[in-house]
Design a protein around this motif. Structure first.
Motif, PDB file in Angstrom:
ATOM      1  N   PRO A  34      77.953 -94.517 -12.833  1.00  0.00           N
ATOM      2  CA  PRO A  34      79.158 -93.686 -12.981  1.00  0.00           C
ATOM      3  C   PRO A  34      78.883 -92.181 -13.028  1.00  0.00           C
ATOM      4  O   PRO A  34      79.610 -91.403 -12.397  1.00  0.00           O
ATOM      5  N   SER A  35      77.848 -91.763 -13.734  1.00  0.00           N
ATOM      6  CA  SER A  35      77.586 -90.324 -13.836  1.00  0.00           C
ATOM      7  C   SER A  35      77.143 -89.743 -12.492  1.00  0.00           C
ATOM      8  O   SER A  35      77.469 -88.601 -12.162  1.00  0.00           O
ATOM      9  N   VAL A  36      76.431 -90.536 -11.694  1.00  0.00           N
ATOM     10  CA  VAL A  36      75.996 -90.081 -10.366  1.00  0.00           C
ATOM     11  C   VAL A  36      77.195 -90.015  -9.429  1.00  0.00           C
ATOM     12  O   VAL A  36      77.364 -89.045  -8.690  1.00  0.00           O
ATOM     13  N   LYS A  37      78.037 -91.030  -9.468  1.00  0.00           N
ATOM     14  CA  LYS A  37      79.254 -91.038  -8.644  1.00  0.00           C
ATOM     15  C   LYS A  37      80.116 -89.820  -8.990  1.00  0.00           C
ATOM     16  O   LYS A  37      80.621 -89.130  -8.094  1.00  0.00           O
ATOM     17  N   ASP A  38      80.272 -89.549 -10.270  1.00  0.00           N
ATOM     18  CA  ASP A  38      81.083 -88.406 -10.710  1.00  0.00           C
ATOM     19  C   ASP A  38      80.473 -87.088 -10.239  1.00  0.00           C
ATOM     20  O   ASP A  38      81.195 -86.193  -9.784  1.00  0.00           O
ATOM     21  N   LEU A  39      79.164 -86.973 -10.331  1.00  0.00           N
ATOM     22  CA  LEU A  39      78.486 -85.754  -9.891  1.00  0.00           C
ATOM     23  C   LEU A  39      78.687 -85.545  -8.391  1.00  0.00           C
ATOM     24  O   LEU A  39      79.068 -84.460  -7.951  1.00  0.00           O
ATOM     25  N   PHE A  40      78.451 -86.569  -7.591  1.00  0.00           N
ATOM     26  CA  PHE A  40      78.609 -86.441  -6.140  1.00  0.00           C
ATOM     27  C   PHE A  40      80.064 -86.163  -5.758  1.00  0.00           C
ATOM     28  O   PHE A  40      80.332 -85.382  -4.853  1.00  0.00           O
ATOM     29  N   THR A  41      81.004 -86.778  -6.465  1.00  0.00           N
ATOM     30  CA  THR A  41      82.425 -86.527  -6.194  1.00  0.00           C
ATOM     31  C   THR A  41      82.777 -85.077  -6.512  1.00  0.00           C
ATOM     32  O   THR A  41      83.480 -84.411  -5.737  1.00  0.00           O
ATOM     33  N   GLY A  42      82.276 -84.585  -7.627  1.00  0.00           N
ATOM     34  CA  GLY A  42      82.511 -83.180  -7.996  1.00  0.00           C
ATOM     35  C   GLY A  42      81.876 -82.215  -7.015  1.00  0.00           C
ATOM     36  O   GLY A  42      82.479 -81.197  -6.644  1.00  0.00           O
ATOM     37  N   LEU A  43      80.660 -82.528  -6.578  1.00  0.00           N
ATOM     38  CA  LEU A  43      79.988 -81.669  -5.591  1.00  0.00           C
ATOM     39  C   LEU A  43      80.740 -81.662  -4.268  1.00  0.00           C
ATOM     40  O   LEU A  43      80.896 -80.613  -3.635  1.00  0.00           O
ATOM     41  N   LYS A  44      81.242 -82.812  -3.862  1.00  0.00           N
ATOM     42  CA  LYS A  44      82.019 -82.880  -2.621  1.00  0.00           C
ATOM     43  C   LYS A  44      83.247 -81.968  -2.732  1.00  0.00           C
ATOM     44  O   LYS A  44      83.543 -81.204  -1.816  1.00  0.00           O
ATOM     45  N   ARG A  45      83.941 -82.055  -3.836  1.00  0.00           N
ATOM     46  CA  ARG A  45      85.138 -81.231  -4.053  1.00  0.00           C
ATOM     47  C   ARG A  45      84.783 -79.736  -4.019  1.00  0.00           C
ATOM     48  O   ARG A  45      85.485 -78.930  -3.415  1.00  0.00           O
ATOM     49  N   MET A  46      83.681 -79.384  -4.634  1.00  0.00           N
ATOM     50  CA  MET A  46      83.270 -77.978  -4.645  1.00  0.00           C
ATOM     51  C   MET A  46      82.886 -77.510  -3.245  1.00  0.00           C
ATOM     52  O   MET A  46      83.225 -76.393  -2.841  1.00  0.00           O
ATOM     53  N   GLU A  47      82.177 -78.359  -2.507  1.00  0.00           N
ATOM     54  CA  GLU A  47      81.804 -77.983  -1.139  1.00  0.00           C
ATOM     55  C   GLU A  47      83.048 -77.853  -0.260  1.00  0.00           C
ATOM     56  O   GLU A  47      83.106 -77.000   0.625  1.00  0.00           O
ATOM     57  N   GLU A  48      84.060 -78.689  -0.502  1.00  0.00           N
ATOM     58  CA  GLU A  48      85.326 -78.553   0.229  1.00  0.00           C
ATOM     59  C   GLU A  48      85.958 -77.185  -0.059  1.00  0.00           C
ATOM     60  O   GLU A  48      86.490 -76.539   0.851  1.00  0.00           O
ATOM     61  N   ASN A  49      85.875 -76.756  -1.313  1.00  0.00           N
ATOM     62  CA  ASN A  49      86.388 -75.427  -1.664  1.00  0.00           C
ATOM     63  C   ASN A  49      85.590 -74.343  -0.951  1.00  0.00           C
ATOM     64  O   ASN A  49      86.158 -73.328  -0.527  1.00  0.00           O
ATOM     65  N   HIS A  50      84.285 -74.527  -0.817  1.00  0.00           N
ATOM     66  CA  HIS A  50      83.450 -73.556  -0.103  1.00  0.00           C
ATOM     67  C   HIS A  50      83.866 -73.501   1.370  1.00  0.00           C
ATOM     68  O   HIS A  50      83.931 -72.415   1.957  1.00  0.00           O
ATOM     69  N   VAL A  51      84.138 -74.672   1.964  1.00  0.00           N
ATOM     70  CA  VAL A  51      84.575 -74.718   3.360  1.00  0.00           C
ATOM     71  C   VAL A  51      85.881 -73.941   3.517  1.00  0.00           C
ATOM     72  O   VAL A  51      86.022 -73.131   4.442  1.00  0.00           O
ATOM     73  N   ASP A  52      86.826 -74.178   2.620  1.00  0.00           N
ATOM     74  CA  ASP A  52      88.108 -73.460   2.688  1.00  0.00           C
ATOM     75  C   ASP A  52      87.900 -71.955   2.576  1.00  0.00           C
ATOM     76  O   ASP A  52      88.468 -71.177   3.351  1.00  0.00           O
ATOM     77  N   TYR A  53      87.099 -71.548   1.610  1.00  0.00           N
ATOM     78  CA  TYR A  53      86.860 -70.126   1.392  1.00  0.00           C
ATOM     79  C   TYR A  53      86.145 -69.495   2.594  1.00  0.00           C
ATOM     80  O   TYR A  53      86.554 -68.449   3.100  1.00  0.00           O
ATOM     81  N   LEU A  54      85.082 -70.129   3.067  1.00  0.00           N
ATOM     82  CA  LEU A  54      84.330 -69.574   4.201  1.00  0.00           C
ATOM     83  C   LEU A  54      85.164 -69.552   5.480  1.00  0.00           C
ATOM     84  O   LEU A  54      84.991 -68.658   6.315  1.00  0.00           O
ATOM     85  N   SER A  55      86.083 -70.495   5.624  1.00  0.00           N
ATOM     86  CA  SER A  55      86.990 -70.471   6.772  1.00  0.00           C
ATOM     87  C   SER A  55      87.861 -69.224   6.731  1.00  0.00           C
ATOM     88  O   SER A  55      88.093 -68.577   7.763  1.00  0.00           O
ATOM     89  N   LYS A  56      88.330 -68.862   5.526  1.00  0.00           N
ATOM     90  CA  LYS A  56      89.123 -67.630   5.383  1.00  0.00           C
ATOM     91  C   LYS A  56      88.269 -66.395   5.672  1.00  0.00           C
ATOM     92  O   LYS A  56      88.712 -65.465   6.350  1.00  0.00           O
ATOM     93  N   VAL A  57      87.030 -66.395   5.167  1.00  0.00           N
ATOM     94  CA  VAL A  57      86.124 -65.263   5.411  1.00  0.00           C
ATOM     95  C   VAL A  57      85.869 -65.114   6.910  1.00  0.00           C
ATOM     96  O   VAL A  57      85.928 -64.008   7.454  1.00  0.00           O
ATOM     97  N   LEU A  58      85.590 -66.231   7.575  1.00  0.00           N
ATOM     98  CA  LEU A  58      85.312 -66.202   9.002  1.00  0.00           C
ATOM     99  C   LEU A  58      86.531 -65.711   9.787  1.00  0.00           C
ATOM    100  O   LEU A  58      86.399 -64.866  10.687  1.00  0.00           O
ATOM    101  N   GLY A  59      87.702 -66.218   9.449  1.00  0.00           N
ATOM    102  CA  GLY A  59      88.922 -65.772  10.124  1.00  0.00           C
ATOM    103  C   GLY A  59      89.141 -64.276   9.966  1.00  0.00           C
ATOM    104  O   GLY A  59      89.506 -63.580  10.916  1.00  0.00           O
ATOM    105  N   HIS A  60      88.882 -63.775   8.764  1.00  0.00           N
ATOM    106  CA  HIS A  60      89.052 -62.343   8.500  1.00  0.00           C
ATOM    107  C   HIS A  60      88.033 -61.530   9.284  1.00  0.00           C
ATOM    108  O   HIS A  60      88.362 -60.473   9.841  1.00  0.00           O
ATOM    109  N   LEU A  61      86.799 -62.005   9.334  1.00  0.00           N
ATOM    110  CA  LEU A  61      85.769 -61.314  10.118  1.00  0.00           C
ATOM    111  C   LEU A  61      86.171 -61.223  11.586  1.00  0.00           C
ATOM    112  O   LEU A  61      86.025 -60.173  12.218  1.00  0.00           O
ATOM    113  N   LYS A  62      86.688 -62.314  12.124  1.00  0.00           N
ATOM    114  CA  LYS A  62      87.075 -62.337  13.535  1.00  0.00           C
ATOM    115  C   LYS A  62      88.327 -61.510  13.813  1.00  0.00           C
ATOM    116  O   LYS A  62      88.401 -60.828  14.836  1.00  0.00           O
TER     117      LYS A  62
END
Length: 161
Positions: A34-62
């Motif tokens: 359970p603790s490993v599943k929770d950690l990986f689920t949390g990391l996935k969610r955080m990486e999704e937030n990074h994707v969203d943020y970097l997509s905005k940064v990239l769009g602004h750069l372009k």
């Protein structure tokens, strides 16, 4: 860092983060502890937030030819779930080790990008992202250490106290 290099760096970062989402989603689905599943689920969610943020940064750069003057949102630190001891899973240990390497590599990439940009906002963005990845690495290392300590005796190891 000239505009083309900045766009290239952010595109590369975006692809790395997408790979992180895929990897953590896959490992969360496979995890039985359970603790490993929770950690990986949390990391996935955080990486999704990074994707969203970097997509905005990239769009602004372009679109605007400058870095987005908006720092990434704050992340919540990881807290380890208090769970009953579970079966020792060597596959999860290997996945956690791979995850640590991913996060380490992400952090190093962002630090190098920060070193190679003359843009103050870009530098701040890269350093913030590097800090996040270092925090992810530390959370993974903590989980790995805890799992190893819980199962030392199962592996025939008795630490000297």
């Amino acid at each position: 860092m000239e505009l083309e290099k900045a766009i290239s760096a952010v595109q590369y970062a975006l692809e790395m983060e997408k790979e992180g989402v895929r990897f953590y989603g896959e490992k969360a689905d496979e995890a039985t502890t359970p603790s490993v599943k929770d950690l990986f689920t949390g990391l996935k969610r955080m990486e999704e937030n990074h994707v969203d943020y970097l997509s905005k940064v990239l769009g602004h750069l372009k679109d605007e030819n400058t870095f987005l003057d908006e720092m990434p949102p704050e992340e919540t630190p990881f807290e380890r779930l208090k769970t009953e001891e579970s079966e020792f899973n060597f596959g999860e240990i290997a996945a956690l080790r791979m995850a640590m390497l991913l996060e380490h590599d992400f952090a190093q990439f962002y630090k190098k990008a920060a070193e190679h940009t003359d843009d103050d906002i870009g530098k701040q963005i890269y350093l913030k992202l590097a800090k996040w990845e270092e925090e992810h690495e530390a959370a993974i290392r903590n989980e790995l250490d805890n799992l190893m300590k819980e199962h030392w005796y199962d592996m025939g190891f008795s630490p000297l106290l």
